[in-house]
Scaffold this motif. Sequence first.
Motif, mmCIF file in Angstrom:
data_model
loop_
_atom_site.group_PDB
_atom_site.id
_atom_site.type_symbol
_atom_site.label_atom_id
_atom_site.label_comp_id
_atom_site.label_asym_id
_atom_site.label_seq_id
_atom_site.Cartn_x
_atom_site.Cartn_y
_atom_site.Cartn_z
ATOM 1 N N ALA A 52 -9.552 -18.576 26.192
ATOM 2 C CA ALA A 52 -8.516 -17.595 25.894
ATOM 3 C C ALA A 52 -7.288 -17.990 26.698
ATOM 4 O O ALA A 52 -7.343 -18.056 27.931
ATOM 5 C CB ALA A 52 -8.982 -16.191 26.262
ATOM 6 N N PHE A 53 -6.205 -18.273 25.997
ATOM 7 C CA PHE A 53 -4.998 -18.806 26.627
ATOM 8 C C PHE A 53 -3.907 -17.739 26.681
ATOM 9 O O PHE A 53 -3.478 -17.234 25.638
ATOM 10 C CB PHE A 53 -4.536 -20.045 25.858
ATOM 11 C CG PHE A 53 -3.124 -20.463 26.137
ATOM 12 C CD1 PHE A 53 -2.652 -20.538 27.443
ATOM 13 C CD2 PHE A 53 -2.268 -20.793 25.095
ATOM 14 C CE1 PHE A 53 -1.347 -20.924 27.700
ATOM 15 C CE2 PHE A 53 -0.966 -21.190 25.344
ATOM 16 C CZ PHE A 53 -0.506 -21.239 26.651
ATOM 17 N N VAL A 54 -3.468 -17.411 27.894
ATOM 18 C CA VAL A 54 -2.373 -16.454 28.104
ATOM 19 C C VAL A 54 -1.132 -17.247 28.485
ATOM 20 O O VAL A 54 -1.115 -17.928 29.509
ATOM 21 C CB VAL A 54 -2.714 -15.431 29.201
ATOM 22 C CG1 VAL A 54 -1.550 -14.455 29.373
ATOM 23 C CG2 VAL A 54 -3.992 -14.691 28.860
ATOM 24 N N GLU A 55 -0.092 -17.139 27.669
ATOM 25 C CA GLU A 55 1.105 -17.946 27.849
ATOM 26 C C GLU A 55 2.217 -17.172 28.542
ATOM 27 O O GLU A 55 2.486 -16.025 28.213
ATOM 28 C CB GLU A 55 1.607 -18.434 26.484
ATOM 29 C CG GLU A 55 2.772 -19.386 26.549
ATOM 30 C CD GLU A 55 3.146 -19.932 25.187
ATOM 31 O OE1 GLU A 55 3.892 -20.920 25.128
ATOM 32 O OE2 GLU A 55 2.661 -19.381 24.175
ATOM 33 N N ASP A 56 2.834 -17.850 29.552
ATOM 34 C CA ASP A 56 4.015 -17.319 30.228
ATOM 35 C C ASP A 56 3.732 -15.975 30.889
ATOM 36 O O ASP A 56 4.493 -15.016 30.753
ATOM 37 C CB ASP A 56 5.180 -17.195 29.239
ATOM 38 C CG ASP A 56 6.524 -17.168 29.940
ATOM 39 O OD1 ASP A 56 6.587 -17.576 31.113
ATOM 40 O OD2 ASP A 56 7.514 -16.730 29.322
ATOM 41 N N ALA A 57 2.650 -15.931 31.650
ATOM 42 C CA ALA A 57 2.291 -14.695 32.348
ATOM 43 C C ALA A 57 3.157 -14.512 33.588
ATOM 44 O O ALA A 57 3.748 -15.457 34.105
ATOM 45 C CB ALA A 57 0.814 -14.732 32.735
ATOM 46 N N GLY A 58 3.211 -13.289 34.060
ATOM 47 C CA GLY A 58 3.905 -12.965 35.300
ATOM 48 C C GLY A 58 3.003 -12.150 36.202
ATOM 49 O O GLY A 58 1.883 -11.772 35.826
ATOM 50 N N ASP A 59 3.485 -11.842 37.401
ATOM 51 C CA ASP A 59 2.660 -11.096 38.343
ATOM 52 C C ASP A 59 2.302 -9.708 37.833
ATOM 53 O O ASP A 59 1.300 -9.123 38.257
ATOM 54 C CB ASP A 59 3.392 -10.978 39.683
ATOM 55 C CG ASP A 59 3.297 -12.261 40.504
ATOM 56 O OD1 ASP A 59 2.399 -13.078 40.222
ATOM 57 O OD2 ASP A 59 4.124 -12.452 41.410
ATOM 58 N N GLY A 60 3.108 -9.165 36.918
ATOM 59 C CA GLY A 60 2.808 -7.849 36.365
ATOM 60 C C GLY A 60 1.494 -7.816 35.599
ATOM 61 O O GLY A 60 0.901 -6.737 35.436
ATOM 62 N N LEU A 61 1.021 -8.978 35.136
ATOM 63 C CA LEU A 61 -0.246 -9.047 34.399
ATOM 64 C C LEU A 61 -1.436 -9.344 35.314
ATOM 65 O O LEU A 61 -2.566 -9.442 34.825
ATOM 66 C CB LEU A 61 -0.160 -10.118 33.321
ATOM 67 C CG LEU A 61 0.681 -9.772 32.087
ATOM 68 C CD1 LEU A 61 0.766 -10.969 31.144
ATOM 69 C CD2 LEU A 61 0.090 -8.572 31.354
ATOM 70 N N ALA A 62 -1.196 -9.485 36.606
ATOM 71 C CA ALA A 62 -2.290 -9.825 37.522
ATOM 72 C C ALA A 62 -3.443 -8.826 37.460
ATOM 73 O O ALA A 62 -4.618 -9.233 37.430
ATOM 74 C CB ALA A 62 -1.758 -9.958 38.946
ATOM 75 N N PRO A 63 -3.185 -7.507 37.442
ATOM 76 C CA PRO A 63 -4.320 -6.573 37.356
ATOM 77 C C PRO A 63 -5.139 -6.745 36.074
ATOM 78 O O PRO A 63 -6.380 -6.677 36.105
ATOM 79 C CB PRO A 63 -3.640 -5.197 37.404
ATOM 80 C CG PRO A 63 -2.343 -5.438 38.101
ATOM 81 C CD PRO A 63 -1.916 -6.794 37.643
ATOM 82 N N THR A 64 -4.457 -6.971 34.945
ATOM 83 C CA THR A 64 -5.166 -7.158 33.671
ATOM 84 C C THR A 64 -6.017 -8.420 33.707
ATOM 85 O O THR A 64 -7.182 -8.418 33.274
ATOM 86 C CB THR A 64 -4.151 -7.244 32.514
ATOM 87 O OG1 THR A 64 -3.393 -6.039 32.468
ATOM 88 C CG2 THR A 64 -4.849 -7.449 31.189
ATOM 89 N N ILE A 65 -5.461 -9.494 34.218
ATOM 90 C CA ILE A 65 -6.193 -10.763 34.286
ATOM 91 C C ILE A 65 -7.315 -10.662 35.314
ATOM 92 O O ILE A 65 -8.407 -11.220 35.121
ATOM 93 C CB ILE A 65 -5.227 -11.919 34.605
ATOM 94 C CG1 ILE A 65 -4.224 -12.084 33.447
ATOM 95 C CG2 ILE A 65 -5.978 -13.227 34.833
ATOM 96 C CD1 ILE A 65 -3.109 -13.070 33.716
#
Length: 344
Positions: free
Chosen positions: A85-98
């Motif tokens: 599963a590839f998540v592109e152009d993530a930021g720190d705001g997505l850290a909890p989800t990841i």
Amino acid sequence: MKLSPREASGYFARPNPDATGLLIYGADAMRVALKRQQVLEALLGPEAEAEMRLSRIPASDLRSDPAALLDAIKAQGFFPGPRAAFVEDAGDGLAPTIRTALEDWQPGDAQVIVTARQLTARSALRKLFEGHKTAYAVGIYDDPPTRAEIEETLQKAGILNISSGAMVDLTSLAQSLDPGDFRQTTEKLALYKYADTDPVTPEDVAACAPATIEAELDDILHAAAEAQAGAIGPLITRLGGQGVQPVGLCIAALRHFRVLHSAASHPNGASAGIASARPPIFGPRRDRMTRQANAWGMHNLETALSLLVETDLTLRSSQQAPQMALMERALIRLAMMPRAQRGG
């Protein structure tokens, strides 16, 4: 776990099939994308997307649907084989989800591959992957490619039989071009040498290298540097007809003669000076400019540069003068200069 640049090079080629995931981050989006492409192909094989074993999730979609990543890593496809599963152009705001996805990950689930822009040492995403026991984090920096990386790119393009001179030129090219441009150049070179069993030569590299100057513009600069005054008039007429502006022509001449001056003043000789030029100069053009630098000499080239700087200032300060005629006169003076100063 954090991978060093040396460890990362090997990991991209042979990723751990049992890992939970991988974070690739860096300021250069193209470099990050190329490494992501390499690791996904090594991990999943070339047909992963067609076989629906690769799920792509843009960061914007994940922000609006946080459960999408967990669903993707748990989903079972119709085709056997490893999944990602590839998540592109993530930021720190997505850290909890990841983080949730990594914590719920089980052997047999799809690997979590995440790309991001440049991240600081305090980044939540970096800390998440660097602190994980079975996930990896790799920073991609704008360092010149290593010899091993260059050889890997050439091998992937199918270029195996390379002369030593061509390898020098390809190395220079790899260090001056963006990785994506270099890869396109190697693919072009592979097509150029298709069914040709002879080694790749510097001339082959020159034929496939990205053009930095139009051919006729190059011709007029060589004419000025090689005392071919009679060729300048017809060439400048054609360039003018193609829309080349006098100021642009003067800038190109300044660039050409600065390279010659740098080569002529190089402590190891003109050949070494031309070889160190950036962007690199290849094949017959390199040999030709080396001869020009040797023929002119450093002091004559300083005089030539003074003439061109003076012409550039005149062109920029006066709109009334016949500008192309001024530029033509300057180039003819350059073509006459070596003979006048050597008594020829």
